[in-house]
Design an enzyme around this catalytic site. Structure first.
Site, PDB file in Angstrom:
ATOM      1  CD  GLN A 259      -0.927  -0.686   3.690  1.00 56.92           C
ATOM      2  OE1 GLN A 259      -2.139  -0.694   3.618  1.00 56.92           O
ATOM      3  NE2 GLN A 259      -0.280  -1.135   4.751  1.00 56.92           N
ATOM      4  CG  HIS A 289      -7.258   3.298  18.383  1.00 58.75           C
ATOM      5  ND1 HIS A 289      -6.964   4.428  17.664  1.00 58.75           N
ATOM      6  CD2 HIS A 289      -7.039   2.247  17.553  1.00 58.75           C
ATOM      7  CE1 HIS A 289      -6.580   4.086  16.443  1.00 58.75           C
ATOM      8  NE2 HIS A 289      -6.608   2.773  16.347  1.00 58.75           N
ATOM      9  CG  ASP A 317      -2.654   2.236  14.025  1.00 65.11           C
ATOM     10  OD1 ASP A 317      -2.716   1.469  15.014  1.00 65.11           O
ATOM     11  OD2 ASP A 317      -3.664   2.644  13.426  1.00 65.11           O
ATOM     12  CG  ASP A 337      -0.364  -4.567  10.039  1.00 67.00           C
ATOM     13  OD1 ASP A 337      -1.278  -3.836  10.436  1.00 67.00           O
ATOM     14  OD2 ASP A 337       0.121  -4.481   8.892  1.00 67.00           O
ATOM     15  CG  ASP A 371      -3.381 -12.824   4.625  1.00 68.63           C
ATOM     16  OD1 ASP A 371      -3.568 -12.468   3.456  1.00 68.63           O
ATOM     17  OD2 ASP A 371      -4.308 -13.094   5.417  1.00 68.63           O
ATOM     18  CB  ALA A 372      -4.922 -11.785   9.961  1.00 69.25           C
ATOM     19  CG  ASP A 391      -8.363  -1.555  13.780  1.00 69.78           C
ATOM     20  OD1 ASP A 391      -9.321  -1.252  13.049  1.00 69.78           O
ATOM     21  OD2 ASP A 391      -7.565  -0.723  14.241  1.00 69.78           O
TER      22      ASP A 391
END
Ligand SMILES: Cc1cc2nc3c(=O)[nH]c(=O)nc-3n(C[C@H](O)[C@H](O)[C@H](O)COP(=O)(O)OP(=O)(O)OC[C@H]3O[C@@H](n4cnc5c(N)ncnc54)[C@H](O)[C@@H]3O)c2cc1C
Lengths: 528, 549
Positions: A259, A289, A317, A337, A371-372, A391
């Site tokens: 990205q 959050h 993040d 992540d 990748d989750a 999230d």
């Protein structure tokens, strides 16, 4: 084509032919122009498609519509060419100049339209339609000019061959060289220059067909000068344009394997954008959050249990982890992540690292860049968490959409303690009501008891989450004392849904249907 | 870009052709190799150049060939507690046309890559699925439900046409009203045939095909080409032709003109799932069975079935001859590829689960039994390539799917092996399929076998470049399998012909099991023949065994 051919056949010996019989045009050189203008045409289309995807997201939609408009406009252009009767060569040069201007300025104009006006889409499609029409005119005109010199079958073969080679050339050049080296704005300007130069050159090649060329050449030079100035100033412009779009100063930007990450700063807060869409603003991210993390902890504590092991999916993040670490009993946090660039930035970029209070450097936190879906699939079955915070970005593509399926939630459940809790970011129940409830329905189908909740996050609007557990549970009543937004009362009130966001029946999102991706893109289309 | 609006297609082909030719003279920026099947050995066998054995290890049953059929036979025998057998396989690895490969990026198929979810009408496949842990539920009276993670995940397929990718296999973009009407009419015919029952309640098209009705009306479908059938029903839509021709090439490696209408329709009708048996209205509502796939393709099943062999599988053992020295005794001569020595087995029964063209060579007495029958089997050659990519190509339009089809190509496009591994980013393996569907299979086979690695790789790259101009720079390796006899061809008259019927009959204690015997190359058919042969053998050895079929 058939019309052109018929026309050519009929007019071959006709007296009223608009093109005077002229000897010895330099056909091979004119063929070369075909190659060049074919490349230019494709480049403009790619620029428009890429820019639209970049700014609006949903590249499938953007490319499809840009290509659709462009191709139909080309058809229109070639049809219109039959009405050009006289002064073919003259017209051709003018068309070149018009393409040069429209195509060449397309990227800067589009950037500005996005930043300064509300009319990006109308401008986009008008521009693409205009360029397409002109490009559609070019080739038929040139073929009619050339057919005096070249046998018709050679003409068709030659023009088509070069046209396709030009297209191939451009489609290779664009991703490999132009995008990475020049960027969108310079690419469009440079190819505008090419079109203008073809125009200038044609005044020489088509000299025998043109009357006076002085005025034409002046026009060409003006266009060339304009575009050249554009190329020279492009660097400053791109920065300006990106800042116009992001409104604020860019303090960090990076294109990772997954990205484009942009961090902007201004007016006392800063923002994170992924592929141009806002992830958080430091001004109000605490609302998001806190709501994402604490209800799950509260629900667990209501059962008299304390969370020791916590899983975070997405959330590179580090802001969710910051909230998690406020709970003193937590011994281990696993953060999954996809993008290492994201977690690295959350660790090293000072603004962000400060905002997440260096959460990712805490000894209890373990980062997995995977990748989750794959990570959970590979995880030892014995590894179970007390709390899972999920999230992910909204389900705008199949690759993210799979993380909202019964399969994913089943895997999640397998790695959650039977008494544990998960909370899942579930897009906006107001803007995408059916998508929101589709997520709840999907989690239920995977065997979770689900209690959705919502709150206002000014940067996003009304936002929603799903609190879930393998066992039935009550709305949690007590949360941590010193939070900025949540209190015991506000937490409970989040679980109420006003009428316009209340539950609607929904299909279940499965790996083999991915209904949510379609649902989500139709719902959000209404707002963008 | 695609000035199709006003450009002639022929001129376009010439133009792209010239581009391709120019590239061909240059080298390729990646490595790879030609993988078997072991052709030299095959030829040596055919030419009877291999030694024969002089000592014979006694064993009750020898199974020849460790493809799906042979492994299923072993699975059935083991399921009966019968362990006195060996499986001999010519290749170094088991699986035959369902074998798989693996590298650092992941597993991938070399041939068969999916199985439609089983219907409860096929208990053998349901049993196998259950055993492998693939089923979510299997309640009496209901269709079994396959676990979500094994179904092909969305997006399932896309097609490249007009310079971009579109969702689905049937190209809706640019279809005329008439195209759509004919498309719908075709599926009405399919539904009608799918819900047809004969007087005994049998379906016209069922899987395995042993359960199909032999009604003369349905058999007559086998005596015409699929194209003839379509034309008789006034189907003229080129889009429809394209789609049906594609499915013939995909399933059988043949075309509308070289496939029987029965076989062509089988592909569509046999996979229809009926809500209630015989409920024609439900049939209209119901979709085809969902597809089940693994990164390694049907290699997943090879792995599982292989467990039934428990040390009784001998790979690298090519059977050269089967003789019958006396009544009731069979001598199986094999050649051990590693030691280069002849190995012998003395068996009471043999299950021959190799392809039928091999049976011709290794069973001399077969010729006497059926002199003309075996020549009727013809096989389509196929080229399969596995492309290991460092990164995925950039592309416009609908995103990467499991099955990716190029409309303007003789190939079938590619299946993304990594798709079922849930991977959407980074390195991937694409499995590319290219059938040779011409009527003259010998010429096609000669052409394929004359191609070296470079020629094969160039063919693949040139083809894929139509959709992925930057593919070359994404490829880290490209490996190629040339299947000389990939799939039996269901040409008109074959599926219901006598030759096929005869070939299923045992000869002197040799029982036959191979998907060839259905005239259709499918997992379910191979499995069914494996079970049939194993159950025939069990019965003839005096075991009272209930059928699993
Ligand atoms: C490219 C390709 C794609 C396919 N895709 C699909 C698909 O997606 N789904 C599907 O259902 N079907 C597919 N098929 C069909 C596939 O052939 C069948 O599903 C099934 O695997 C056939 O199994 P089999 O055991 O009958 O035959 P084979 O696979 O042909 O097995 C025969 C075995 O016998 C061995 N053998 C041959 N001669 C000797 C000898 N002399 N001595 C010892 N061993 C010998 C061979 O090496 C081989 O292992 C595909 C086939 C091909 C070629």
């Amino acid at each position: 084509m058939s019309d052109d051919m018929r026309e050519a056949g009929l007019e071959a010996g006709a007296v009223a032919e608009a093109v005077p019989q002229v000897p010895a045009l330099q056909a091979p050189l004119l063929f070369l122009s075909v190659l060049l203008i074919a490349s230019c045409g494709l480049i403009y289309e790619l620029v428009a498609g890429t820019l639209a995807s970049y700014l609006l997201g949903d590249s499938v939609l953007q490319f499809s519509t840009v290509i659709g408009v462009y191709l139909s406009a080309m058809g229109l252009g070639s049809w219109l060419s039959r009405y050009v009767q006289k002064g073919l060569a003259h017209r051709f040069v003018h068309i070149e100049l018009a393409v040069a201007l429209l195509g060449g300025l397309s990227a800067p104009v589009l950037f500005l339209a996005f930043a300064k006006t509300q009319a990006f889409r109308p401008v986009l499609y008008t521009l693409v339609g205009g360029i397409g029409t002109l490009v559609g005119l070019e080739i038929p005109l040139l073929m009619r000019i050339l057919r005096q010199q070249v046998a018709f079958k050679d003409l068709v073969a030659g023009v088509l061959t070069l046209d396709y080679i030009g297209a191939l050339f451009a489609s290779l050049l664009f991703p490999l060289f132009l995008m990475p080296r020049l960027g969108l704005v310079r690419t469009s300007l440079v190819f505008g220059l090419v079109n203008a130069l073809v125009g200038l050159w044609s005044t020489k090649l088509l000299r025998p067909l043109l009357g006076g060329v002085f005025l034409l050449r002046v026009k060409c030079l003006v266009v060339i000068a304009l575009l050249a100035a554009g190329v020279a100033g492009a660097g400053r412009f791109t920065l300006l344009a990106e800042e116009e779009i992001f409104q604020d100063e860019i303090v960090f930007s990076k294109t990772s394997a997954y990205q484009r990450i942009v961090l902007t700063h201004g007016r006392g807060s800063f923002q994170l954008f992924l592929n141009g869409s806002l992830q958080f603003s430091s001004a109000d991210e605490y609302r998001y959050h806190e709501a994402l993390v604490h209800p799950a902890f509260a629900a667990l504590e209501a059962k008299g249990l304390k969370a020791k092991r916590v899983l975070v999916c997405g959330g590179g993040d580090g802001l969710a982890v910051r909230e998690i670490l406020k709970h003193p009993g937590v011994q281990e946090v696993v953060l999954v992540d996809l993008d290492p660039a994201m977690t690295e930035m959350a660790t090293k970029q000072p603004l962000l690292a400060e905002l997440n209070r260096h959460a990712l450097q805490d000894g209890r936190v373990k980062v997995l860049n995977m990748d989750a879906m794959v990570a959970l699939g590979d995880m030892a079955p014995s590894l179970r968490f007390d709390i899972a915070i999920v999230d992910f970005p909204d389900p705008h593509s199949y690759s993210v959409g799979k993380l909202y399926t019964t399969r994913f939630y089943r895997l999640l459940k397998e790695h959650l303690n039977p008494e544990g809790f998960a909370s899942v970011q579930s897009t906006s129940p107001l803007m995408a009501r059916r998508s929101f409830w589709c997520i709840a329905a999907t989690m239920e189908a995977a065997g979770f008891a689900v209690r959705p909740y919502n709150l206002a996050v000014p940067s996003f609007g009304v936002w929603g989450f799903s609190l879930a557990s393998p066992a039935p549970f009550a709305v949690p009543a007590r949360t941590l004392p010193d939070l900025r937004h949540l209190t015991d009362e506000t937490m409970q009130s989040m679980f109420a849904f006003p009428k316009d966001m209340d539950r609607v029946p929904s299909e279940v999102n499965r790996l083999d249907n991915q209904v949510l991706v379609h649902l989500y893109s139709t719902e959000w289309k209404r707002w963008s | 870009m695609k000035r199709r609006a006003f450009l002639e297609a022929s001129a376009a082909a010439a133009a792209t052709g010239s581009v391709a030719c120019r590239r061909r003279r240059r080298g390729l920026p990646f490595d790879g190799e030609l993988i078997g099947p072991n052709m030299e050995l095959g030829h040596a066998m055919r030419d009877l150049q291999l030694p024969s054995a002089s000592t014979f290890e006694p064993v009750d049953v020898v199974i020849i060939g460790a493809g799906i059929a042979g492994l299923s036979a072993a699975w059935r025998l083991a399921g009966q507690g019968f362990k006195n057998f060996v499986v001999l396989e010519l290749e170094e690895v088991a699986g035959g046309t369902a074998r798989a490969g693996r590298n650092h990026v992941g597993a991938f198929p070399w041939g068969a890559h999916y199985i439609p979810a089983p219907s409860r009408d096929n208990p053998a496949l349901v049993r196998l699925f259950q055993e492998c842990g693939l089923l979510e539920s299997n309640l009496p009276g209901a269709e079994p439900v396959v676990k979500e993670q094994f179904l092909v995940r969305a997006p399932e397929e896309r097609i490249f046409a007009y310079g971009q990718w579109w969702e689905g296999l049937y190209l809706r973009a640019g279809a005329s009203v008439d195209d759509e009407v004919q498309h719908a009419r075709f599926f009405e015919e399919v539904n009608r045939l799918a819900s047809w029952r004969d007087a005994r309640g049998r379906r016209a098209f069922a899987i395995p095909r042993a359960k199909c009705s032999d009604d003369p009306e349905m058999q007559s479908l086998d005596r015409q080409t699929f194209m003839e059938w379509l034309q008789r029903r006034k189907f003229t839509s080129q889009r429809l032709y394209w789609m049906l021709d594609y499915s013939c090439r995909d399933d059988y490696g043949s075309t509308l003109e070289t496939t029987s209408a029965w076989a062509g329709l089988f592909y569509y009708c046999a996979r229809k799932q009926l809500r209630k048996d015989g409920d024609a209205k439900a049939a209209l509502l119901e979709d085809s069975h969902p597809l089940v796939a693994w990164p390694e393709g049907n290699g997943f099943m090879v792995e599982h079935l292989g467990k039934a062999c428990e040390g009784r599988l001998r790979t690298g053992h090519a059977v050269t001859t089967i003789r019958r020295p006396t009544e009731g005794v069979l001598h199986v001569h094999a050649f051990d590829v590693k030691t280069k020595a002849a190995v012998g087995f003395q068996a009471r029964k043999v299950i021959f689960a190799g392809p039928l063209h091999v049976a011709n060579h290794v069973i001399p007495s077969l010729w006497e039994a059926r002199p003309e029958g075996l020549n009727d089997f013809i096989h389509s050659p196929w080229l399969v390539a596995n492309l290991t990519l460092r990164q995925r190509p950039d592309e416009p339009g609908f995103p990467l799917a499991w099955d990716n089809v190029l409309r303007d190509s003789p190939s079938l496009g590619y299946v993304v092996a990594s798709h079922q591994a849930m991977k959407d980013h980074g390195p991937a393996v694409f499995t590319y399929y290219y059938p040779f569907p011409d009527a003259d299979v010998r010429a096609s086979r000669a052409q394929l076998m004359a191609m070296d690695w470079k020629a094969c790789a160039q063919l693949v790259v040139d083809d894929l470049k139509k959709a992925h101009p930057d593919i070359e720079r994404c490829i880290a390796r490209l490996d190629v399998m040339r299947w000389g006899h990939a799939m039996v061809r269901p040409k008109p008259g074959f599926c219901w012909g006598v030759a096929l019927q005869q070939a299923r009959e045992p000869v002197h204690g040799i029982h036959f099991a191979h998907t060839d015997l259905s005239g259709l190359a499918l997992f379910e058919e191979a499995q069914d023949h494996g079970l049939r042969a194993a159950e025939e053998v069990l019965a003839s050895l005096g075991y009272a065994a209930a059928s699993w079929r």
